[in-house]
Scaffold this motif. Structure first.
Motif, mmCIF file in Angstrom:
data_model
loop_
_atom_site.group_PDB
_atom_site.id
_atom_site.type_symbol
_atom_site.label_atom_id
_atom_site.label_comp_id
_atom_site.label_asym_id
_atom_site.label_seq_id
_atom_site.Cartn_x
_atom_site.Cartn_y
_atom_site.Cartn_z
ATOM 1 N N SER A 48 0.795 -1.226 0.000
ATOM 2 C CA SER A 48 0.000 0.000 0.000
ATOM 3 C C SER A 48 0.827 1.276 0.000
ATOM 4 O O SER A 48 0.289 2.366 -0.208
ATOM 5 N N ALA A 49 2.132 1.189 0.230
ATOM 6 C CA ALA A 49 2.984 2.380 0.270
ATOM 7 C C ALA A 49 4.253 2.120 -0.541
ATOM 8 O O ALA A 49 4.556 0.986 -0.901
ATOM 9 N N HIS A 50 4.996 3.195 -0.827
ATOM 10 C CA HIS A 50 6.222 3.069 -1.627
ATOM 11 C C HIS A 50 7.429 2.995 -0.695
ATOM 12 O O HIS A 50 7.707 3.935 0.043
ATOM 13 N N PHE A 51 8.130 1.873 -0.720
ATOM 14 C CA PHE A 51 9.332 1.693 0.091
ATOM 15 C C PHE A 51 10.539 1.454 -0.811
ATOM 16 O O PHE A 51 10.418 0.820 -1.865
ATOM 17 N N ASP A 52 11.694 1.958 -0.369
ATOM 18 C CA ASP A 52 12.945 1.709 -1.098
ATOM 19 C C ASP A 52 13.476 0.313 -0.800
ATOM 20 O O ASP A 52 14.049 -0.336 -1.664
ATOM 21 N N VAL A 53 13.301 -0.133 0.446
ATOM 22 C CA VAL A 53 13.795 -1.438 0.889
ATOM 23 C C VAL A 53 12.847 -1.975 1.962
ATOM 24 O O VAL A 53 12.299 -1.201 2.756
ATOM 25 N N ILE A 54 12.667 -3.298 1.990
ATOM 26 C CA ILE A 54 11.937 -3.948 3.071
ATOM 27 C C ILE A 54 12.911 -4.849 3.827
ATOM 28 O O ILE A 54 13.592 -5.682 3.223
ATOM 29 N N ILE A 55 12.998 -4.642 5.148
ATOM 30 C CA ILE A 55 13.771 -5.531 6.017
ATOM 31 C C ILE A 55 12.771 -6.493 6.634
ATOM 32 O O ILE A 55 11.872 -6.081 7.370
ATOM 33 N N LEU A 56 12.918 -7.775 6.339
ATOM 34 C CA LEU A 56 11.875 -8.753 6.639
ATOM 35 C C LEU A 56 12.434 -9.887 7.501
ATOM 36 O O LEU A 56 13.322 -10.621 7.068
ATOM 37 N N ASP A 57 11.896 -10.020 8.713
ATOM 38 C CA ASP A 57 12.302 -11.133 9.580
ATOM 39 C C ASP A 57 11.675 -12.427 9.063
ATOM 40 O O ASP A 57 10.579 -12.421 8.493
ATOM 41 N N LEU A 58 12.363 -13.542 9.268
ATOM 42 C CA LEU A 58 11.861 -14.818 8.760
ATOM 43 C C LEU A 58 10.751 -15.394 9.644
ATOM 44 O O LEU A 58 9.726 -15.857 9.152
ATOM 45 N N ASN A 59 10.949 -15.330 10.955
ATOM 46 C CA ASN A 59 9.979 -15.922 11.888
ATOM 47 C C ASN A 59 9.014 -14.852 12.383
ATOM 48 O O ASN A 59 9.363 -14.040 13.243
#
Length: 232
Positions: A48-59
């Motif tokens: 829904s928004a514009h991000f340059d990077v997503i930092i995503l945890d696995l768990n």
């Protein structure tokens, strides 16, 4: 930090202490953050928004990071660089992460400085691959025309010099080793040991000698990088 280096980052992480440490460090560096503690919430924000990077945890609760990443790749209308955080460090886990669409992978515990460097590199690499030109301080690299400008002045670089600059710009601000640079320039084809040195020397003559300071930097024992100063 210059505005051009300020990233809008989505952090999807359910461990509050880790999220707080990352946010405090990165916001001090000038980056803007949005947060999600659950997988589904992270997916909704990502779409829904514009991000340059997503930092995503696995768990993650409600939907794990792998599924969030898969759905981002399936539903987003553009490629959003994803850096996956995990305590798992086996090769199989990393392969699964990349197969789910992650662009990079960082194993806990990690240094906040390395996290920022990787986010910046991911964002720049993405811009380089998705646009005809990339601006780095006083440099403009025009991929379509294969031109390089410094301070608005077109540089008479060779085809090999352009390739070298493109590789270093993709990796910036990280250092590219001589071995990695040679592999990207020539693949597995053997080349003379001093060929790279010769091309670097020629490139410096065009890129740096006419200007106030050198951009192409040799890091002793490590390789090459670009030294970008935005106030030129």
């Amino acid at each position: 930090m210059s505005q051009s280096n300020s990233l809008h980052i989505l952090l999807v992480e359910d461990e509050q202490n880790i999220a707080r440490n990352i946010a405090e460090y990165m916001e001090q560096k000038g980056h803007v953050f949005d947060f999600a503690m659950k997988g589904k919430q992270g997916l909704e924000l990502a779409l829904s928004a514009h991000f340059d990077v997503i930092i995503l945890d696995l768990n993650l609760p409600t939907m794990d990071g792998l599924e969030v990443c898969r759905q981002i790749r399936d539903k987003a209308d553009r490629h959003i660089p994803v850096l996956m955080l995990t305590a798992r460090d086996s090769v199989d886990d990393k392969v699964t992460g990349f197969q789910s669409g992650a662009d990079d992978y960082l194993t806990k515990p990690f240094s906040l400085q390395e996290l920022e460097v990787r986010c910046l590199a991911l964002s720049r690499r993405h811009r380089l691959h998705t646009s005809d030109s990339l601006s780095l301080g006083p440099l403009v690299i025009d991929r379509k025309r294969q031109h390089i400008l410094r301070e608005g002045q077109r540089l008479d670089v060779s085809a090999m010099g352009f390739k070298i600059m493109t590789v270093l710009a993709e990796a910036y601000p990280q250092v590219v080793s001589r071995t990695e640079l040679s592999q990207k320039l020539w693949g597995d084809e053997p080349t003379q040991s001093d060929a790279l040195r010769s091309h670097i020397y020629q490139l410096r003559g065009v890129l740096d000698k006419p200007f106030a300071y050198p951009i192409l930097k040799t890091v002793f024992g490590a390789g090459f990088t670009l030294d970008i100063q935005d106030n030129e």
